[in-house]
Structure formats: structure tokens, C-alpha cells
Design a protein around this motif. Sequence first.
Motif, PDB file in Angstrom:
ATOM      1  N   ALA A  43       0.836  -1.210   0.000  1.00 57.59           N
ATOM      2  CA  ALA A  43       0.000   0.000   0.000  1.00 57.59           C
ATOM      3  C   ALA A  43       0.867   1.254   0.000  1.00 57.59           C
ATOM      4  O   ALA A  43       0.593   2.217  -0.744  1.00 57.59           O
ATOM      5  CB  ALA A  43      -0.928  -0.010   1.206  1.00 57.59           C
ATOM      6  N   ALA A  44       1.923   1.255   0.819  1.00 59.30           N
ATOM      7  CA  ALA A  44       2.801   2.424   0.884  1.00 59.30           C
ATOM      8  C   ALA A  44       3.525   2.645  -0.445  1.00 59.30           C
ATOM      9  O   ALA A  44       3.687   3.787  -0.907  1.00 59.30           O
ATOM     10  CB  ALA A  44       3.807   2.242   2.020  1.00 59.30           C
ATOM     11  N   THR A  45       3.959   1.551  -1.070  1.00 62.03           N
ATOM     12  CA  THR A  45       4.638   1.653  -2.360  1.00 62.03           C
ATOM     13  C   THR A  45       3.694   2.167  -3.441  1.00 62.03           C
ATOM     14  O   THR A  45       4.062   3.029  -4.262  1.00 62.03           O
ATOM     15  CB  THR A  45       5.202   0.277  -2.768  1.00 62.03           C
ATOM     16  OG1 THR A  45       6.047  -0.223  -1.728  1.00 62.03           O
ATOM     17  CG2 THR A  45       6.002   0.390  -4.057  1.00 62.03           C
ATOM     18  N   ALA A  46       2.453   1.675  -3.424  1.00 62.18           N
ATOM     19  CA  ALA A  46       1.459   2.135  -4.398  1.00 62.18           C
ATOM     20  C   ALA A  46       1.156   3.611  -4.194  1.00 62.18           C
ATOM     21  O   ALA A  46       1.006   4.381  -5.168  1.00 62.18           O
ATOM     22  CB  ALA A  46       0.178   1.305  -4.262  1.00 62.18           C
ATOM     23  N   LEU A  47       1.078   4.017  -2.915  1.00 60.73           N
ATOM     24  CA  LEU A  47       0.803   5.428  -2.613  1.00 60.73           C
ATOM     25  C   LEU A  47       1.921   6.316  -3.132  1.00 60.73           C
ATOM     26  O   LEU A  47       1.676   7.407  -3.666  1.00 60.73           O
ATOM     27  CB  LEU A  47       0.643   5.599  -1.102  1.00 60.73           C
ATOM     28  CG  LEU A  47       0.160   6.974  -0.609  1.00 60.73           C
ATOM     29  CD1 LEU A  47      -1.239   7.281  -1.147  1.00 60.73           C
ATOM     30  CD2 LEU A  47       0.165   7.030   0.914  1.00 60.73           C
ATOM     31  N   LEU A  48       3.148   5.848  -3.012  1.00 59.21           N
ATOM     32  CA  LEU A  48       4.288   6.624  -3.524  1.00 59.21           C
ATOM     33  C   LEU A  48       4.193   6.773  -5.041  1.00 59.21           C
ATOM     34  O   LEU A  48       4.464   7.851  -5.587  1.00 59.21           O
ATOM     35  CB  LEU A  48       5.593   5.930  -3.136  1.00 59.21           C
ATOM     36  CG  LEU A  48       6.887   6.626  -3.591  1.00 59.21           C
ATOM     37  CD1 LEU A  48       7.946   6.588  -2.511  1.00 59.21           C
ATOM     38  CD2 LEU A  48       7.442   5.974  -4.868  1.00 59.21           C
ATOM     39  N   PHE A  49       3.793   5.721  -5.732  1.00 61.59           N
ATOM     40  CA  PHE A  49       3.663   5.768  -7.193  1.00 61.59           C
ATOM     41  C   PHE A  49       2.555   6.745  -7.606  1.00 61.59           C
ATOM     42  O   PHE A  49       2.692   7.482  -8.589  1.00 61.59           O
ATOM     43  CB  PHE A  49       3.358   4.365  -7.737  1.00 61.59           C
ATOM     44  CG  PHE A  49       4.582   3.565  -8.071  1.00 61.59           C
ATOM     45  CD1 PHE A  49       4.891   3.257  -9.373  1.00 61.59           C
ATOM     46  CD2 PHE A  49       5.428   3.143  -7.064  1.00 61.59           C
ATOM     47  CE1 PHE A  49       6.028   2.528  -9.679  1.00 61.59           C
ATOM     48  CE2 PHE A  49       6.560   2.406  -7.357  1.00 61.59           C
ATOM     49  CZ  PHE A  49       6.868   2.101  -8.675  1.00 61.59           C
ATOM     50  N   ILE A  50       1.458   6.731  -6.820  1.00 64.07           N
ATOM     51  CA  ILE A  50       0.317   7.562  -7.194  1.00 64.07           C
ATOM     52  C   ILE A  50       0.563   9.036  -6.870  1.00 64.07           C
ATOM     53  O   ILE A  50       0.282   9.935  -7.669  1.00 64.07           O
ATOM     54  CB  ILE A  50      -0.956   7.076  -6.467  1.00 64.07           C
ATOM     55  CG1 ILE A  50      -1.322   5.668  -6.949  1.00 64.07           C
ATOM     56  CG2 ILE A  50      -2.124   8.034  -6.710  1.00 64.07           C
ATOM     57  CD1 ILE A  50      -2.408   5.012  -6.127  1.00 64.07           C
ATOM     58  N   LYS A  51       1.127   9.293  -5.691  1.00 64.88           N
ATOM     59  CA  LYS A  51       1.247  10.668  -5.205  1.00 64.88           C
ATOM     60  C   LYS A  51       2.629  11.281  -5.383  1.00 64.88           C
ATOM     61  O   LYS A  51       2.784  12.502  -5.355  1.00 64.88           O
ATOM     62  CB  LYS A  51       0.898  10.715  -3.711  1.00 64.88           C
ATOM     63  CG  LYS A  51      -0.521  10.244  -3.373  1.00 64.88           C
ATOM     64  CD  LYS A  51      -1.560  11.242  -3.819  1.00 64.88           C
ATOM     65  CE  LYS A  51      -2.957  10.854  -3.324  1.00 64.88           C
ATOM     66  NZ  LYS A  51      -3.978  11.852  -3.713  1.00 64.88           N
TER      67      LYS A  51
END
Length: 493
Positions: A43-51
Amino acid sequence: MRKKFLLLCILLDLTVIGLIPLNLMLFNLPEAISLVCALLVIAATALLFIKGHFRKRVRVLVCILAVFTIAVSVLGSYCLPYWNSIMFRRNTDYYSKPYNQLLGSDEAKEDLAYAMRYLRKLHPALYKDIPKSVSLQYEAVKEELEQCEQISVNELSRRIESIFSQLRDAHTLVRANDHDRHIMKYYRQWIDAGYRITAVNGISLEQLLEDNSAYYSFESIEWQYEWLLDDIVTIAGLDYLGLDIEKGIQYTLRAENGQIHTESCFLEDFLSWDEYAAFNHIDDTGTASDSFVRYEIDAQNSLAILYLDACNYNDEYINCVREMFEVVKEMKLRHVAVDLRNNGGGNDLVISEFFRYLEMDRYKIVSMSWRLGFMYPTLGDGIAVNNKYQDMLFEGNLYLLTSAGTFSSAMMFAEYVKDNELGLIIGETPGNNPNGYGEIAAFKLPNSELFMQISTKRFYRADKSCKDELVIPDIECNREEAMAELYRCIRGN
């Protein structure tokens, strides 16, 4: 803001990896924590990619770190044999609850489930499937616990041990380790006077052993007998055997000359260790003479004897062995003996250190398979290179003294000497199978706090051609006679 996302990912990765040493050193965690952590990292990695809108290079590094973190976390909790083990925790209390404390049915069932979960996870014999004998006994014990309202800590230990004993693995066991251990006060005096207990309440030790065989994990009858001899002289042990101390215990004693007589003991005749030591004038000061390793020189018989009571590989052992071989070389002694009769095992590096003083380039050792959760790799080729101390080599006669209590790495010492034809083994057959199991992980059950240890490795004998189930001494005799036999061999030579 972007840096905060990056920092969040890095801190989360470090925290997740840090849970492994925290678990080993401090506290228990459920294995499923790794799956929760994996989801958080994703989730944290995906959030970094998105934001985050980071460069491709940064994203690749974050992904690599995330994959590494998830792999380490999952492998740590599901494959590391020591996950939730107490082996590496400082100031660990190894004591169980009192042997006669009662547990509710739900508490007992929870402990049984805990024991079986780690047996399935760790033991090599349960890698692909549960052996039928283990499965049947587990179902029987589970049904018994469902039907009882309360059960004592000792009785729960018996029930779970009846499952573990099906594996015939002396390293895998569950036992009550009562803090307030009481010992029959006359036992030391009887031993010193040359008496041996042959029966309890009119039941011969052979019959007592047969009646309770299912409640001891063992590979040799002699090792099982060692446990029995300890149990018949303690309150908790007698209770484990189903004998009622409240009614008194009658011991049948046999003297060295064959004379038989009986002694009756009651509750007040069992003392705590401090009281027992005081009653029998046992010095518990821990002086240098009580070291686990020491040696003596018998110049008249050209003999050096190393007394090794535990396989502790440390500076004390290394220095003691070197000092002994320096004396052996200086005095040109022809015989070296190692007394392993009181050695219950430890670190097998003591063997390779000792062998460095022997004239050989290579020698046969065990190979093994290691149960790592859902993995089961085979390790080693069965050959070790001997890094010799060239200036200290001993080329005389080597002897090992063994007993039924010679166990684990101490047994392996005898195995290597026997299988490499390095010397003579004198005494009793050591207590476990060279083609057996070992390398334990230790735990405490959650409610009873019973001590549990489970093997994680399967060993294969150094001499693959040998079909013996145990390490058979070259000269078989009782442990008490082993030293006399050693001198007969030396004088014969």
C-alpha cells in the motif's frame, strides 16, 4: 510532500524487517503479522507511485526494497525455525507452572493446538504429511481434552508427550520444569553407598519403564531409562509416573554385593534443591574444579584425560584443550582419553577444534536436511577439511568414554571417532541415533508454560555404509566401569 512518501516507505520497510530480531530477542508475534506487513508495504509503495511523481530510478529502487522487505518478512515468520522461540531471549524463565496446577479444558486445548502447530511447521518428519501414528494419537488426546473439565500441568505434559514420542526423536519433547523441584533427600547417600534403586512401590524399573514408555521421547532404551531415574526421585516426576506421594513411596534398593532392602519415604522426605544440597553437604560454590572442561595427567601411564561435561565451544574450552595437548607434546604422552559420560551435548564445533590436534587431512562428518518451514534443503557433502595445528599434532592412541547420557553433539563426537576409525569407544551406547534428528527450537506453551523443544534437522550418519541404529562402543561396559576398562586397554597396549 514527495519526500514524506519516500521516507514513509523506507521507515516502513525498516520497521517490518526489524520485527524479526524483535521477535527473536523480546516477544512473540503471530506468523500472520508478515502478511499484514506485506499489505502495508504494498500500500505504501502504491501510494508513492500515485502521489509521489518520482523519477523512474527512484521508483525501481523503492520496488526492489519493497520486494526484499516482503520476502524477508514472510520467510522470517514462516520459514525461520526460531520464530517465537525463547532460545535467544535474555533472562528467559524456563520454568513451567507448578506441575499440579489445574488448567481448564479450553486452556489445555489451546496449548495442544500451539504444540501441534509448531510440530507441523518445524519437524522434518512432518514436512510432507503427518505420520499416521502421530495423527491418531493427536486425535485421541484432543478428544480426551474435550471431555475433561480440568487437567493438571503434569497430565497435560504426559498427553502431549504421548504424541511427540511417536516420532522416536529424543530431541523433540514437552516437559514440566517445576520451579519448586523437590528431591528425595536420601538419594545421594544411597548412590554414594553403592545402592541402586531397582523398584518403586514394588514395581520393577523395567516394568515402570514399559508402563510409561509412551510418555518419554527417546531413541534408545538407555536414554529413556535416564529420564526415569530422574523422575522416580522427585515429587513432580513421581506424579508424572502416576504414583501418589501422599501415600508414601517404597524404594527397593540393591547393594553392590546383591543385598536387597526397602526404604519408605513420605512427603517430608522430599527437599528443595537448597535443602537437598545442605542435607547432603553438596558444595554449590561453583569453584574452578566444577568447570565443564578440565584435564588431568597420569604420567605413570602416559595418559592425558580430558573431562568434557558439556559441548560448549568457547575460549575456556579452546584454551583447555590447547593446554592439555601442549603438556601431551612436552611429556610425549602416548594416550589421550575424552570422558563424555556426563555430556548432554551442545555445540559440535568442540569436535572440529579437538580434531585439529590429530594427524589427518579430511574426515567424514554428518550431512543433513534442514526444515525451514515450507522449504527442506539438504546441506553438506559429508566431508570436512581438518585445519590442523601442525606444531601440536598427536599421533598416539585416542579413547572416548561414553554413557547412555552421552547425547546430541557428545554422541556425534563418539560417532566421528568411530566412523573415522580414530580411536576406541569405551562404555555405554550413547543416547541418540546418528541417523536421527536435532538442532532444536525451544518454546513455552502459552497457558501451562510447559517447556517444548522441537528438532528442525535430520542428520545422516558420517559413515553412510554403517547400518547400526546407534553408536555401539568398541568395548561395552557400565559407565562406572569405563575408566577401569580404559586403564586395562592402556596397560594391554
